[in-house]
Design an enzyme around this catalytic site. Sequence first.
Site, short mmCIF file in Angstrom:
data_model
loop_
_atom_site.label_atom_id
_atom_site.label_comp_id
_atom_site.label_asym_id
_atom_site.label_seq_id
_atom_site.Cartn_x
_atom_site.Cartn_y
_atom_site.Cartn_z
N ASP A 1 14.72 19.64 13.71
CA ASP A 1 15.68 19.70 14.43
C ASP A 1 16.99 19.47 14.24
O ASP A 1 17.86 20.10 14.83
CB ASP A 1 15.35 19.90 15.98
N ASP B 1 6.24 28.72 16.42
CA ASP B 1 7.08 27.48 16.82
C ASP B 1 6.02 26.54 17.30
O ASP B 1 4.42 27.31 17.84
CB ASP B 1 8.03 27.23 18.11
#
Length: 595
Positions: free
Chosen positions: A414, A344
Amino acid sequence: VTLVDETIGAQLILSYTIYNERPVITRNARLVNTSNQELRIEKIASMQLDLTKHDYDVISVPGQYALERQPERQELRRGITEFSSRRNSSSHHMNPFVALVDKNTDEFQGNALGVLLVYSGNHQFTLEKDQIDQIRLITGINDYNFEWVLEPGKDFQTPEAIMGFSQCGLNGMSQVFHKLLRDRVARGKYQYADRPIVINNWEATFFDFDDKKLDQIIDEAKPLGIEMFVLDDGWFGHRNDDNSSLGDWFVNQDKLTGGLKRVADRTHEHCMKFGLWFEPEMISVDSKLYKEHPDYALHEPNRGMTLSRNQLVLDFSRKEVVDNIYNQMCLILDKVPLDYIKWDFNRNLTEVFSSAADAEHQGEVSHRYVLGLYDLMERLVTRYPNILFEGCSGGGGRFDAGILYYMPQSWPSDDTDAVERLKIQYGTSLTYPISSMTAHVSVSPNQQTGRSTSFKMRGDVAMSGVFGYELDLADLTEEDRQMVKEQIKFYKAHRHLIQYGDFIRLESPFDSNTVAWEFVSPDKSEALLFMFKQLHTNRFEINNTKMAGLDPTIDYHDEMTDKTYGGDELMNVGLFRDPTHTGDFTSEVHYFKGK
């Protein structure tokens, strides 16, 4: 092609790759200082392309967080048009890709010339249409805050730019890029491997988990047919929220009393693969690493430091910082049997200033950061070739060909809302192959949008990518569990076709209430058609979806309805949607086998 500047003492080496079997040309540039004094580079492009007078439209793929890669098309007018990122990543906001297309170009016809920069940092595409309508396209590293001191005898290498062309519209251009990126950019064990179906614990537990909760997820996942369990954020340091511990890559013993290896072993005992979340480029102020090395964070001296998502960015322009994170990660990876890493990158770079560089070299920090990132990734994928790496950047904020070289798949957004994902995945497919695009079924109502959609709709959208789940399995009804089993069974049967077949966009979510796309095998012997309706209307409509890319001379059997159609019939007349389907956000899937 070597160009020589005798005045300043430099060589510019332009390297072209002209593919024999593909409508592709790539180019990069390397500047060599052959003088006895330093040179200062203020701008250097990877590619310059000059085109004669023509009326083009230009397509770009801007976006934002949770709404990435939303294609925009505009007339290319006189003057200068720029598409760029200054966020020190390829960004949510402007992907490093543009296409020049004829006025009549659509998905199936017309000329389309795409240009993709293989780079994960600040990028710049500049198009200039002059007074006699000639066009110049220049792309490369963004010159904003960029300066490079080139010492005598040293050279500077630019990223590579890829040009792909098709006379068969945007679908033709996309397939050129899909095949090239799969064949010549992605690499390693998972280049053509069927990717595993994942369950991630994040939306089930967030930071609040322990050994018992993880065991419950593992126990529930296996009977459903799920193939991999991924432990997300919160397993390291003393991290119980997003305020702490980044940079401290050691196990949080308060949560995982048996350690990571126990979780990995239990997962493997259930015949599933085990994955782990990392955010290697970030540091928290309360971390042990920051307390020992506050200079490791990017910051401007004597000025405040900007926290974003409660974290700072490590100075990856420095080898000792990259080495520190590499060594910490190896201590984990050498002891814990990992099959997958989710990498990430949850904030962009600010205060791009290195405490290890003098004033003369601060303009190099942004690009050196990207080189440091690539160095870390290269070392890890080389040392651990059996681990599947997946990229993520607050969703799709660093979805680019530079990352694809190290990580064969990335998280596009997301936003897991199925209706929004129709647009996100459609736009992403303009350039990037389906095998690079992960897509998960999440809860309804969706956490980002609050929209309610059926389990079938969510599954059909997610099955159009690298499939997985992002929800709490304990909350599923018995009906939902049965549907999960059916979805997984279906996806496993057609996974290779979806991930590596020819992807064809049929109906756009940007232009229509209906959306359709298909997957066709290279030999045209099978096809998988996905059809979606966004909003129901009582207006009577005859909706037929015309397929493409089939063999017009053979018959195709629809295994969902037990009907047979000619390939020419499916492409010229089409398949009629079921008129009895009412309600918003519905979907149909049809699998055709050639006879």
